[in-house]
Design an enzyme around this catalytic site. Structure first.
Site, PDB file in Angstrom:
ATOM      1  CB  SER A   1      -0.908   0.005   1.234  1.00  0.00           C
ATOM      2  OG  SER A   1      -1.546   1.260   1.359  1.00  0.00           O
TER       3      SER A   1
ATOM      4  CG  HIS B   1      -4.052  -1.725  -1.600  1.00  0.00           C
ATOM      5  ND1 HIS B   1      -5.154  -2.461  -2.002  1.00  0.00           N
ATOM      6  CD2 HIS B   1      -4.487  -0.912  -0.610  1.00  0.00           C
ATOM      7  CE1 HIS B   1      -6.200  -2.118  -1.281  1.00  0.00           C
ATOM      8  NE2 HIS B   1      -5.823  -1.167  -0.424  1.00  0.00           N
TER       9      HIS B   1
ATOM     10  CG  ASP C   1      -5.417   2.286   0.817  1.00  0.00           C
ATOM     11  OD1 ASP C   1      -6.401   1.560   0.610  1.00  0.00           O
ATOM     12  OD2 ASP C   1      -4.384   1.894   1.386  1.00  0.00           O
TER      13      ASP C   1
ATOM     14  CG  MET D   1      -8.156   7.359   2.373  1.00  0.00           C
ATOM     15  SD  MET D   1      -7.235   7.464   3.938  1.00  0.00           S
ATOM     16  CE  MET D   1      -6.508   5.836   3.996  1.00  0.00           C
TER      17      MET D   1
ATOM     18  CG  HIS E   1      -9.406   0.266  -0.706  1.00  0.00           C
ATOM     19  ND1 HIS E   1      -8.834   0.071   0.544  1.00  0.00           N
ATOM     20  CD2 HIS E   1     -10.754   0.292  -0.486  1.00  0.00           C
ATOM     21  CE1 HIS E   1      -9.784  -0.009   1.455  1.00  0.00           C
ATOM     22  NE2 HIS E   1     -10.954   0.134   0.861  1.00  0.00           N
TER      23      HIS E   1
ATOM     24  CG  MET F   1     -11.218   3.524   2.006  1.00  0.00           C
ATOM     25  SD  MET F   1      -9.987   3.454   3.343  1.00  0.00           S
ATOM     26  CE  MET F   1      -8.503   3.328   2.361  1.00  0.00           C
TER      27      MET F   1
ATOM     28  CG  MET G   1     -11.697  -2.288   5.350  1.00  0.00           C
ATOM     29  SD  MET G   1     -10.129  -1.838   4.558  1.00  0.00           S
ATOM     30  CE  MET G   1      -9.312  -0.887   5.854  1.00  0.00           C
TER      31      MET G   1
ATOM     32  N   GLY H   1      -9.228   4.303   7.011  1.00  0.00           N
ATOM     33  CA  GLY H   1      -8.944   5.723   7.080  1.00  0.00           C
ATOM     34  C   GLY H   1      -7.577   6.107   7.575  1.00  0.00           C
ATOM     35  CG  PHE H   2      -6.600   7.097  10.576  1.00  0.00           C
ATOM     36  CD1 PHE H   2      -6.137   8.387  10.417  1.00  0.00           C
ATOM     37  CD2 PHE H   2      -7.919   6.897  10.968  1.00  0.00           C
ATOM     38  CE1 PHE H   2      -6.977   9.474  10.648  1.00  0.00           C
ATOM     39  CE2 PHE H   2      -8.759   7.967  11.203  1.00  0.00           C
ATOM     40  CZ  PHE H   2      -8.289   9.268  11.041  1.00  0.00           C
ATOM     41  N   GLY H   3      -3.397   4.601   8.394  1.00  0.00           N
ATOM     42  CA  GLY H   3      -2.400   3.550   8.363  1.00  0.00           C
ATOM     43  C   GLY H   3      -1.838   3.307   9.756  1.00  0.00           C
ATOM     44  N   GLY H   4      -1.151   2.169   9.924  1.00  0.00           N
ATOM     45  CA  GLY H   4      -0.437   1.887  11.157  1.00  0.00           C
ATOM     46  C   GLY H   4      -1.282   1.426  12.331  1.00  0.00           C
TER      47      GLY H   4
ATOM     48  CG  ASP I   1      -6.191  -2.393   3.615  1.00  0.00           C
ATOM     49  OD1 ASP I   1      -5.223  -2.137   4.345  1.00  0.00           O
ATOM     50  OD2 ASP I   1      -6.638  -1.586   2.775  1.00  0.00           O
ATOM     51  N   GLY I   2      -4.931  -4.115   6.703  1.00  0.00           N
ATOM     52  CA  GLY I   2      -4.800  -3.468   7.999  1.00  0.00           C
ATOM     53  C   GLY I   2      -4.133  -4.304   9.064  1.00  0.00           C
ATOM     54  N   GLY I   3      -3.108  -3.747   9.688  1.00  0.00           N
ATOM     55  CA  GLY I   3      -2.492  -4.387  10.839  1.00  0.00           C
ATOM     56  C   GLY I   3      -1.630  -5.590  10.536  1.00  0.00           C
TER      57      GLY I   3
ATOM     58  N   GLY J   1       1.245  -2.057   4.431  1.00  0.00           N
ATOM     59  CA  GLY J   1       1.755  -0.699   4.289  1.00  0.00           C
ATOM     60  C   GLY J   1       3.015  -0.488   5.098  1.00  0.00           C
ATOM     61  CB  SER J   2       3.545   0.786   8.551  1.00  0.00           C
ATOM     62  OG  SER J   2       2.621  -0.076   9.189  1.00  0.00           O
TER      63      SER J   2
END
Length: 221
Positions: free
Chosen positions: A8, A33, A35, A37, A66, A68, A137, A142-145, A175-177, A197-198
């Site tokens: 991402s 990917h 994102d 927003m 993606h 959002m 999700m 809405g937020f990374g990390g 997607d996420g974490g 992502g991160s």
């Protein structure tokens, strides 16, 4: 099952974005990917068509966009024209989800539906035959990390069973974490498109990709 690691660019260093995308390609990654927003459906604002159009000129990766975005149907053709290969929209953001999916497919790209953590896949079961991918999700959009929501593992497992029961053979994207601990969890539960992502962009990008690929390789053998 075909597995894809989907970096991402929301977590990329935008001062070095072109360079980092080149590294992704050199490491053999196929999906990117993206994102988008709007500051309405989610609080954050990221980037849009000019960025996608710019990197499209230099990259041959599969652009997994993606949205959002509230009422994404308004922008489908624009995102296709600037380089999207796949467009995923949130069920919660569409006034007419079925029509939106139809518009994506009519535009000649792959269609995906994304669900927030609290949204059950049963709510869109009537559209499973019409889409190419289902995105779950595993954090609030809405937020990374953010940290992975533990209940997501069971939701992935239940979604995989739902797809089997419905006779639908499409990938589940998460997607996420994602990190060293959660990546095996989502793979074992049935996800095969992994947005990161991160996890990839924080620190040594090449080393992080190699680590993730090694974990995923255990499940693709």
């Amino acid at each position: 099952m075909e597995y894809q690691l989907c970096p991402s660019i929301l977590s990329a260093d935008f001062n070095r974005l072109g360079e980092q995308i080149q590294v992704l390609e050199e490491q053999g990654l196929k999906w990117l990917h993206i994102d988008v927003m709007d500051g309405d459906f989610v609080p954050s604002i990221s980037f849009g068509m000019p960025v996608i159009r710019s990197i499209r000129r230099e990259s041959h990766m599969f652009f997994d966009v993606h949205l959002m975005v509230t009422e994404p149907e308004r922008y489908i053709q624009d995102f296709v024209e600037c380089g999207a290969d796949s467009i995923t929209v949130h069920a919660e953001a569409c006034e007419d989800l079925e029509r939106t999916v139809e518009r994506i497919r009519d535009a000649g790209v792959k269609a995906g539906i994304a669900l927030k953590p609290a949204t059950s896949p049963m709510e869109i079961s009537y559209l499973l035959q019409e889409i190419d991918m289902l995105l779950l999700m595993t954090v609030q959009p809405g937020f990374g990390g953010q940290e992975y929501i533990e209940d997501s593992t069971e939701k992935i497992r239940q979604t995989r069973q739902l797809l089997k029961d419905e006779g639908v053979d499409i990938p589940i994207q998460v997607d996420g974490g994602i990190n060293d601990q959660t990546l095996p969890l989502v793979l074992e539960a049935g996800a095969s498109r992994i947005v990161a992502g991160s996890y990839l962009f924080r620190g040594d990008l090449r080393q992080n990709i190699g680590k993730a690929q090694k974990i995923m390789g255990r499940y693709s053998e």
